[in-house]
Structure formats: structure tokens, C-alpha cells
Motif scaffolding. Structure first.
Motif, mmCIF file in Angstrom:
data_model
loop_
_atom_site.group_PDB
_atom_site.id
_atom_site.type_symbol
_atom_site.label_atom_id
_atom_site.label_comp_id
_atom_site.label_asym_id
_atom_site.label_seq_id
_atom_site.Cartn_x
_atom_site.Cartn_y
_atom_site.Cartn_z
ATOM 1 N N GLN A 130 0.831 -1.212 0.000
ATOM 2 C CA GLN A 130 0.000 0.000 0.000
ATOM 3 C C GLN A 130 0.864 1.259 0.000
ATOM 4 O OE1 GLN A 130 -2.710 -0.702 3.367
ATOM 5 N NE2 GLN A 130 -4.355 -0.545 1.847
ATOM 6 N N THR A 131 1.893 1.276 0.823
ATOM 7 C CA THR A 131 2.775 2.435 0.919
ATOM 8 C C THR A 131 3.370 2.795 -0.439
ATOM 9 O OG1 THR A 131 3.338 1.942 3.219
ATOM 10 C CG2 THR A 131 4.889 3.316 2.013
ATOM 11 N N PHE A 132 3.764 1.785 -1.199
ATOM 12 C CA PHE A 132 4.405 2.024 -2.496
ATOM 13 C C PHE A 132 3.429 1.923 -3.669
ATOM 14 C CE2 PHE A 132 7.972 1.177 0.250
ATOM 15 C CZ PHE A 132 8.887 2.126 -0.170
ATOM 16 N N ALA A 133 2.142 1.759 -3.368
ATOM 17 C CA ALA A 133 1.097 1.689 -4.403
ATOM 18 C C ALA A 133 1.447 0.671 -5.490
ATOM 19 C CB ALA A 133 0.833 3.066 -5.000
ATOM 20 N N VAL A 134 1.919 -0.492 -5.060
ATOM 21 C CA VAL A 134 2.275 -1.550 -6.004
ATOM 22 C C VAL A 134 0.996 -2.174 -6.542
ATOM 23 C CG1 VAL A 134 3.403 -3.794 -6.267
ATOM 24 C CG2 VAL A 134 4.484 -1.997 -4.886
ATOM 25 N N GLN A 135 0.845 -2.142 -7.867
ATOM 26 C CA GLN A 135 -0.347 -2.686 -8.493
ATOM 27 C C GLN A 135 -0.055 -3.875 -9.391
ATOM 28 O OE1 GLN A 135 -2.446 0.520 -10.378
ATOM 29 N NE2 GLN A 135 -2.732 1.600 -8.457
ATOM 30 N N GLY A 136 1.212 -4.116 -9.671
ATOM 31 C CA GLY A 136 1.573 -5.231 -10.529
ATOM 32 C C GLY A 136 2.878 -5.851 -10.086
ATOM 33 N N TYR A 137 3.073 -7.085 -10.507
ATOM 34 C CA TYR A 137 4.279 -7.815 -10.141
ATOM 35 C C TYR A 137 5.002 -8.254 -11.409
ATOM 36 C CZ TYR A 137 1.694 -8.052 -5.785
ATOM 37 O OH TYR A 137 0.984 -7.722 -4.656
ATOM 38 N N PRO A 138 6.303 -8.284 -11.398
ATOM 39 C CA PRO A 138 7.204 -7.888 -10.325
ATOM 40 C C PRO A 138 7.375 -6.371 -10.290
ATOM 41 C CG PRO A 138 8.501 -8.573 -12.211
ATOM 42 C CD PRO A 138 7.043 -8.780 -12.567
ATOM 43 N N THR A 139 7.576 -5.846 -9.090
ATOM 44 C CA THR A 139 7.930 -4.444 -8.908
ATOM 45 C C THR A 139 9.130 -4.407 -7.969
ATOM 46 O OG1 THR A 139 5.665 -3.635 -9.223
ATOM 47 C CG2 THR A 139 7.182 -2.195 -8.026
ATOM 48 N N VAL A 140 10.116 -3.609 -8.321
ATOM 49 C CA VAL A 140 11.288 -3.419 -7.481
ATOM 50 C C VAL A 140 11.389 -1.938 -7.141
ATOM 51 C CG1 VAL A 140 13.804 -3.527 -7.343
ATOM 52 C CG2 VAL A 140 12.547 -5.355 -8.497
ATOM 53 N N TRP A 141 11.431 -1.642 -5.851
ATOM 54 C CA TRP A 141 11.668 -0.283 -5.378
ATOM 55 C C TRP A 141 13.054 -0.220 -4.760
ATOM 56 C CZ3 TRP A 141 9.692 4.441 -5.753
ATOM 57 C CH2 TRP A 141 8.388 4.580 -6.245
ATOM 58 N N PHE A 142 13.793 0.825 -5.076
ATOM 59 C CA PHE A 142 15.070 1.116 -4.438
ATOM 60 C C PHE A 142 14.815 2.251 -3.457
ATOM 61 C CE2 PHE A 142 16.069 -0.606 -8.580
ATOM 62 C CZ PHE A 142 17.090 -1.499 -8.305
ATOM 63 N N VAL A 143 15.179 2.044 -2.189
ATOM 64 C CA VAL A 143 14.923 3.049 -1.153
ATOM 65 C C VAL A 143 16.099 3.133 -0.189
ATOM 66 C CG1 VAL A 143 12.420 2.721 -1.264
ATOM 67 C CG2 VAL A 143 13.743 1.450 0.415
ATOM 68 N N ARG A 144 16.232 4.271 0.448
ATOM 69 C CA ARG A 144 17.137 4.433 1.577
ATOM 70 C C ARG A 144 16.231 4.536 2.803
ATOM 71 N NH1 ARG A 144 22.215 4.637 0.285
ATOM 72 N NH2 ARG A 144 22.837 5.448 -1.721
#
Length: 162
Positions: A102-116
């Protein structure tokens, strides 16, 4: 002599395979601690490991290659955020993954987020560097896209954990 050579080949081959084995974290708190100590960003991999064809393809074509293993060890802390359909999962991991989805609003897979990430007053603060998914062209193309994202300036978002 032939048996010795075959045995040596098998032993060296198994050591090479083991050295390419990557550690994927599943607990954000633990991943954040490792990230803080190493000063490396988090690599959040949203996947449906037992049903998502594109996720399986990304794993096979990129994440399970020696090029990716070397890059990952040098650049990121890997975090798998799985949404399996038939594989059992701990309730706290399931809850954590749903909140991050929910935080990253992921709606499809695969999804990769890069975060610090950082932690303050029980809250995990995540600075978004960028996201990607499946990129055709194998590890070279995928890693070029990842490197471009890692060069970006972060934008802040917060994720609360207990």
C-alpha cells in the motif's frame, strides 16, 4: 586420475554455485539494520513467487545470474516482499508486505523499489530512489536501469512498523 578430476570439478562447481547464493531478507526491521550498517540502499522486490510468471522470469533471467549476484553484494540489501498464493507465510510478514504494498502503491508484479531507510520513534522512514519491474535484455540491461535509479535523488515517504 579421471575420477579425481571429476570429483575436483564437482567440488569446485558446488563452491561456485554457493558463492553466488544471495541472502534475501524478509523482515524490514532486520533489513534496515543491515542497510544502516553497510550504508547500502534497500532493494524491495515485490513478487508473487509461486504464481507470477514475470516474477519467475525476472528471477531466472536476472536475479539468479552471477552478474546480478556480484552487483547486489556491492550495491544493495535485498528484501523479498512475497505475495504467494499457495506457500504458507508468517502472519507478521504477510501484514508487513501488505502495508508496504500500500505504501508504495504496487499494483503489478514484479515491482522493485530502491529506497534508503532510517528508523526514528518506531517509524521506518523510506526515501524513494525509484522503481522498475521486468526489463528485457537480461542482466546487462536490467542492471543498467538499476544503476540509473540508484543515481537518483530520493523523495521521502514514511512506513510505520510495530
Amino acid at each position: 586420475m579421471k575420477k579425481i578430476a571429476i570429483t575436483l570439478f564437482l567440488v569446485l562447481g558446488s563452491l561456485t554455485i554457493q558463492s553466488q547464493e544471495l541472502t534475501w531478507q524478509t523482515d524490514m526491521n532486520k533489513a534496515l539494520e543491515i542497510s544502516k550498517k553497510s550504508q547500502k540502499p534497500l532493494f524491495l522486490f515485490f513478487t508473487g513467487s509461486d504464481w507470477c510468471g514475470w516474477c519467475i522470469r525476472l528471477q531466472k533471467e536476472v536475479f539468479k545470474t552471477p552478474e546480478f549476484a556480484k552487483w547486489a553484494k556491492d550495491n544493495v540489501i535485498l528484501v523479498e516482499l512475497d505475495f504467494p498464493r499457495s506457500t504458507p507465510q508468517q502472519p507478521e510478514i504477510k501484514k508487513q508486505n501488505a502495508e508496504l504494498q500500500q505504501t508504495f502503491a504496487v499494483q503489478g508484479y514484479p515491482t522493485v523499489w530502491f529506497v534508503r531507510g532510517s528508523k526514528k520513534d518506531g517509524k521506518i522512514n523510506l526515501e524513494k530512489l525509484g522503481s522498475t519491474g521486468y526489463v528485457a535484455g537480461g542482466p546487462t540491461a536490467w542492471l543498467a536501469a538499476a544503476d540509473k535509479i540508484l543515481a537518483n535523488k530520493p523523495t521521502k515517504t514514511a512506513y510505520t512498523t510495530n
